[in-house]
Design an enzyme around this catalytic site. Sequence first.
Site, PDB file in Angstrom:
ATOM      1  N   GLY A 127       1.103   0.676   3.201  1.00  0.00           N
ATOM      2  CA  GLY A 127      -0.080  -0.100   2.836  1.00  0.00           C
ATOM      3  C   GLY A 127      -1.253   0.270   3.731  1.00  0.00           C
ATOM      4  O   GLY A 127      -1.939   1.274   3.506  1.00  0.00           O
ATOM      5  N   HIS A 182       5.838  -5.975  -6.509  1.00  0.00           N
ATOM      6  CA  HIS A 182       5.366  -6.073  -5.127  1.00  0.00           C
ATOM      7  C   HIS A 182       5.335  -7.544  -4.715  1.00  0.00           C
ATOM      8  O   HIS A 182       5.003  -8.412  -5.520  1.00  0.00           O
ATOM      9  CB  HIS A 182       3.970  -5.444  -4.997  1.00  0.00           C
ATOM     10  N   GLY A 201       2.194  -6.119   5.833  1.00  0.00           N
ATOM     11  CA  GLY A 201       0.798  -6.529   5.998  1.00  0.00           C
ATOM     12  C   GLY A 201       0.421  -6.981   7.400  1.00  0.00           C
ATOM     13  O   GLY A 201       1.260  -7.023   8.311  1.00  0.00           O
ATOM     14  N   GLU A 205      11.196  -3.700   0.766  1.00  0.00           N
ATOM     15  CA  GLU A 205      10.062  -4.160   1.560  1.00  0.00           C
ATOM     16  C   GLU A 205      10.303  -5.619   1.986  1.00  0.00           C
ATOM     17  O   GLU A 205       9.973  -6.543   1.223  1.00  0.00           O
ATOM     18  CB  GLU A 205       8.783  -4.118   0.719  1.00  0.00           C
ATOM     19  N   SER A 212       4.753  -2.361   7.317  1.00  0.00           N
ATOM     20  CA  SER A 212       4.157  -1.977   8.606  1.00  0.00           C
ATOM     21  C   SER A 212       4.570  -0.580   9.068  1.00  0.00           C
ATOM     22  O   SER A 212       4.799  -0.352  10.262  1.00  0.00           O
ATOM     23  CB  SER A 212       4.497  -3.005   9.686  1.00  0.00           C
ATOM     24  N   GLU A 222       3.311  -9.219  -3.107  1.00  0.00           N
ATOM     25  CA  GLU A 222       2.019  -9.902  -3.265  1.00  0.00           C
ATOM     26  C   GLU A 222       1.827 -10.362  -4.712  1.00  0.00           C
ATOM     27  O   GLU A 222       1.123 -11.331  -4.974  1.00  0.00           O
ATOM     28  CB  GLU A 222       0.877  -8.990  -2.778  1.00  0.00           C
ATOM     29  N   ASN A 265      -0.162   2.671  -1.033  1.00  0.00           N
ATOM     30  CA  ASN A 265      -0.590   1.497  -1.804  1.00  0.00           C
ATOM     31  C   ASN A 265      -1.927   1.019  -1.231  1.00  0.00           C
ATOM     32  O   ASN A 265      -1.961   0.367  -0.188  1.00  0.00           O
ATOM     33  CB  ASN A 265       0.489   0.401  -1.688  1.00  0.00           C
ATOM     34  N   TRP A 266      -3.000   1.354  -1.937  1.00  0.00           N
ATOM     35  CA  TRP A 266      -4.345   1.005  -1.436  1.00  0.00           C
ATOM     36  C   TRP A 266      -4.656  -0.480  -1.601  1.00  0.00           C
ATOM     37  O   TRP A 266      -5.678  -0.955  -1.115  1.00  0.00           O
ATOM     38  CB  TRP A 266      -5.406   1.804  -2.185  1.00  0.00           C
ATOM     39  N   LYS A 267      -3.822  -1.173  -2.359  1.00  0.00           N
ATOM     40  CA  LYS A 267      -4.080  -2.601  -2.649  1.00  0.00           C
ATOM     41  C   LYS A 267      -5.501  -2.780  -3.202  1.00  0.00           C
ATOM     42  O   LYS A 267      -5.955  -1.937  -3.969  1.00  0.00           O
ATOM     43  CB  LYS A 267      -3.833  -3.458  -1.408  1.00  0.00           C
TER      44      LYS A 267
HETATM   45  C1  PEP Z   1       2.843  -2.987   1.250  1.00  0.00           C
HETATM   46  O1  PEP Z   1       1.935  -3.729   0.944  1.00  0.00           O
HETATM   47  O2  PEP Z   1       3.659  -2.634   0.402  1.00  0.00           O
HETATM   48  C2  PEP Z   1       2.951  -2.547   2.631  1.00  0.00           C
HETATM   49  C3  PEP Z   1       4.020  -1.908   2.969  1.00  0.00           C
HETATM   50  O3  PEP Z   1       1.892  -2.846   3.450  1.00  0.00           O
HETATM   51  P1  PEP Z   1       1.788  -2.524   5.018  1.00  0.00           P
HETATM   52  O4  PEP Z   1       2.146  -1.086   5.205  1.00  0.00           O
HETATM   53  O5  PEP Z   1       0.366  -2.799   5.341  1.00  0.00           O
HETATM   54  O6  PEP Z   1       2.745  -3.447   5.704  1.00  0.00           O
END
Ligand code: PEP
Length: 251
Positions: free
Chosen positions: A233, A94, A170, A164, A212, A96, A8-10
């Site tokens: 992410g 998600h 994040g 998640e 993470s 976010e 997930n490049w966001k």
């Molecule tokens: C995400 O945004 O779905 C995610 C898992 O991010 P990160 O790996 O940075 O925690």
Amino acid sequence: MSKIVVANWKMNPQSQKEAEVLLNALSKETKNAKNTKIIICPPFPFLYISKKIKSKKVILGAQNVGKDTEGSHTGEVSSSMLSSLGARYVIVGHSERRTDGEDNKIINQKLLNLLKSKLSPILCVGERNRDKEGEYLSFVGEQIKECLSGVSKSQMANIIIAYEPIWAIGSGSIREATREEFMEMKIYIKKIISDIYGAKIAHSMIILYGGSVNPLNAGTFVSDDGADGLLVGRDSLNPKKFSAIINAIKD
Ligand code: PEP
């Protein structure tokens, strides 16, 4: 069974050039990935890079979809548009986006639209906090029930669930989940699915962990019948780390 790793490049990177460089580096770094399906989810403007994907292991996904199918919805993107650009998977729900006001009803509408367009939704669920009383379990249970409302038994084969926990996602996260925390939730999610769709569908349900994930913890979640894969992410923006994650979950 092959594992799934979703990148997930966001809202990254900031230019077309950088997106192409990142895609090439990820494809190169993961070309020896065995038994792993890699789903890359760039921001909408960079979905055209599906045409540049050379590796058979890399599949295109999107990070979101509009809740309507066409018409006067300025700034929105439909499931048919994503499909015509070569996306096969789409993240919905998600955290976010939930923070930006999406509720289970909207997510359900998006998910049903995706299924109609023959796209596979990656449904994200997860609690904000863990309480001692275990309320977080029923919170996630409700998310699943409401988001899957109206989904038929046969459509369930196209759905992936990503657990998640928000507290693990994040750069502001408290910590990643432990394998035990993930496994408890995996069993709970399967029970919810089994109650609605029966044991057979629950058994084959694909459940990913996200929050993470890094090269050091990736194997812990996936090994020994743990997660069916990972949603990554930050470390999906770093080809070396992403490749190390793929290597860490190799059978
Ligand atoms: C995400 O945004 O779905 C995610 C898992 O991010 P990160 O790996 O940075 O925690």
